[in-house]
Each structure stands twice: as structure tokens, then as C-alpha cells.
Scaffold this motif. Structure first.
Motif, mmCIF file in Angstrom:
data_model
loop_
_atom_site.group_PDB
_atom_site.id
_atom_site.type_symbol
_atom_site.label_atom_id
_atom_site.label_comp_id
_atom_site.label_asym_id
_atom_site.label_seq_id
_atom_site.Cartn_x
_atom_site.Cartn_y
_atom_site.Cartn_z
ATOM 1 N N ALA A 47 0.515 13.563 -4.979
ATOM 2 C CA ALA A 47 -0.046 12.212 -5.081
ATOM 3 C C ALA A 47 -0.061 11.738 -6.526
ATOM 4 N N PHE A 48 0.352 10.504 -6.730
ATOM 5 C CA PHE A 48 0.161 9.815 -8.006
ATOM 6 C C PHE A 48 -1.147 9.038 -7.910
ATOM 7 N N HIS A 49 -1.890 8.963 -9.021
ATOM 8 C CA HIS A 49 -3.063 8.088 -9.060
ATOM 9 C C HIS A 49 -2.556 6.656 -9.249
ATOM 10 N N PRO A 50 -3.140 5.673 -8.530
ATOM 11 C CA PRO A 50 -2.653 4.303 -8.646
ATOM 12 C C PRO A 50 -2.953 3.612 -9.978
ATOM 13 N N ARG A 51 -3.948 4.121 -10.747
ATOM 14 C CA ARG A 51 -4.324 3.461 -12.008
ATOM 15 C C ARG A 51 -4.220 4.369 -13.228
ATOM 16 N N TYR A 52 -4.590 5.626 -13.072
ATOM 17 C CA TYR A 52 -4.611 6.554 -14.200
ATOM 18 C C TYR A 52 -3.296 7.329 -14.258
ATOM 19 N N PRO A 53 -2.931 7.816 -15.438
ATOM 20 C CA PRO A 53 -1.688 8.590 -15.556
ATOM 21 C C PRO A 53 -1.885 10.035 -15.071
ATOM 22 N N LEU A 54 -2.215 10.173 -13.791
ATOM 23 C CA LEU A 54 -2.491 11.477 -13.193
ATOM 24 C C LEU A 54 -1.644 11.661 -11.946
ATOM 25 N N VAL A 98 -4.647 24.110 1.187
ATOM 26 C CA VAL A 98 -4.988 22.697 1.039
ATOM 27 C C VAL A 98 -3.883 21.881 1.698
ATOM 28 N N LEU A 99 -4.266 21.077 2.670
ATOM 29 C CA LEU A 99 -3.291 20.351 3.477
ATOM 30 C C LEU A 99 -2.969 18.960 2.953
ATOM 31 N N ASP A 100 -3.916 18.354 2.212
ATOM 32 C CA ASP A 100 -3.674 17.001 1.713
ATOM 33 C C ASP A 100 -4.548 16.729 0.502
ATOM 34 N N CYS A 101 -4.115 15.782 -0.317
ATOM 35 C CA CYS A 101 -4.912 15.314 -1.454
ATOM 36 C C CYS A 101 -4.646 13.829 -1.632
ATOM 37 N N VAL A 102 -5.729 13.097 -1.945
ATOM 38 C CA VAL A 102 -5.648 11.648 -2.124
ATOM 39 C C VAL A 102 -6.560 11.266 -3.276
ATOM 40 N N PHE A 103 -6.026 10.463 -4.201
ATOM 41 C CA PHE A 103 -6.853 9.968 -5.301
ATOM 42 C C PHE A 103 -7.678 8.768 -4.858
ATOM 43 N N HIS A 104 -8.875 8.644 -5.444
ATOM 44 C CA HIS A 104 -9.697 7.449 -5.276
ATOM 45 C C HIS A 104 -8.916 6.286 -5.902
ATOM 46 N N PRO A 105 -8.992 5.071 -5.339
ATOM 47 C CA PRO A 105 -8.176 3.977 -5.866
ATOM 48 C C PRO A 105 -8.546 3.498 -7.266
ATOM 49 N N THR A 106 -9.805 3.679 -7.702
ATOM 50 C CA THR A 106 -10.188 3.157 -9.019
ATOM 51 C C THR A 106 -10.790 4.199 -9.948
ATOM 52 N N GLN A 107 -11.230 5.322 -9.440
ATOM 53 C CA GLN A 107 -11.859 6.358 -10.260
ATOM 54 C C GLN A 107 -10.918 7.565 -10.399
ATOM 55 N N PRO A 108 -11.099 8.367 -11.451
ATOM 56 C CA PRO A 108 -10.279 9.575 -11.605
ATOM 57 C C PRO A 108 -10.828 10.723 -10.760
ATOM 58 N N TRP A 109 -10.950 10.480 -9.468
ATOM 59 C CA TRP A 109 -11.481 11.449 -8.514
ATOM 60 C C TRP A 109 -10.399 11.766 -7.506
ATOM 61 N N ILE A 110 -10.483 12.979 -6.930
ATOM 62 C CA ILE A 110 -9.511 13.347 -5.901
ATOM 63 C C ILE A 110 -10.226 13.970 -4.704
ATOM 64 N N PHE A 111 -9.812 13.555 -3.522
ATOM 65 C CA PHE A 111 -10.301 14.124 -2.269
ATOM 66 C C PHE A 111 -9.245 15.100 -1.757
ATOM 67 N N THR A 112 -9.708 16.240 -1.237
ATOM 68 C CA THR A 112 -8.782 17.216 -0.673
ATOM 69 C C THR A 112 -9.246 17.606 0.724
#
Length: 127
Positions: A47-54, A98-112
Motif C-alpha cells: 500500500a502507498f499512503h495517499p498523502r505521506y511519502p510512505l 498479515v493478510l492486508d494493510c491499509v493506510f488511513h487517508p489523512t493520518q500516518p496510521w496503518i490498519f492491518t
């Protein structure tokens, strides 16, 4: 196994069954610009983060690797890739981690989401 397109549209991440993450810069070539070998199991999600370079990769080894990935608008400058953190918290169940990971749309947080049936939120993923 996993695939994500950078918000800018020119870069693609691909996770593979043989534990690799391949970064493709579509402006440069159809071959991977960089291959990252940090996992010991199949890479289920990227996953790419939509806002941060992560960007992140989630694997059957039970880990999520978070990297800094800057894409430059100058086509002559290659993307910058820097490992930041290895996140652990899921138990490997059978042969799945770990089956999936998704970044929060505005914060530098990740859900797994893991094969252990848990969904985790990691909030402190930058240095």
C-alpha cells in the motif's frame, strides 16, 4: 499477490509469493526499478499512503514493513526508498500472517488484518 498504484499514477508496488516487493517506475521501464527483500514469507498486500511519502508491505511472516518512498516530479530523479519500521503484532496462523494493510487517508496510521482474526491499528509508524 498484492498490488497498489502510487497516487501520482506513475509508480506501482507489487508483492510476490516469493517474499519480494517490486517497485515499478512506469516512466523508466517495464522491469522493476527496485526489488526489496525484507520479508520471509509471501507478501500478501502492499500500500502507498495517499498523502505521506510512505508505503508498506504485509507478509505471511507476520510482519508489516513501512518504508519512506519519495517520488520526484523530475523524471531524471529516481524514487528514494528508506526503510522506517518493522511492525509486529499478528500471530502466524498455519502458514498465514498479515493478510492486508491499509493506510488511513489523512493520518500516518496503518490498519492491518491478520490470519489470527485481529485487526490492528499502528499509529506511531514514522521515525
Amino acid at each position: 499477490l498484492g498490488l497498489d498504484v502510487h497516487p501520482g499514477g506513475d509508480n506501482v508496488l507489487v508483492g510476490t509469493a516469493d517474499a519480494r516487493v517490486m517497485w515499478f517506475d512506469l516512466d523508466l521501464s517495464t522491469k522493476p526499478y527496485k526489488t526489496i527483500r525484507k520479508h520471509e514469507g509471501a507478501v500478501r498486500a502492499v500500500a502507498f499512503h495517499p498523502r505521506y511519502p510512505l508505503f508498506a508491505s504485509a507478509s505471511d511472516d507476520g510482519t508489516v514493513h513501512v518504508l519512506h518512498g519519495t517520488v520526484y516530479s523530475d523524471l531524471m530523479t529516481n524514487p528514494l526508498l528508506v526503510p522506517l519500521k518493522t511492525l509486529k503484532g499478528h500471530r502466524v496462523t498455519g502458514s498465514e500472517g498479515v493478510l492486508d494493510c491499509v493506510f488511513h487517508p489523512t493520518q500516518p496510521w496503518i490498519f492491518t488484518a491478520g490470519a489470527d482474526g485481529r485487526v490492528l491499528l499502528f499509529m506511531n509508524i514514522r521515525r
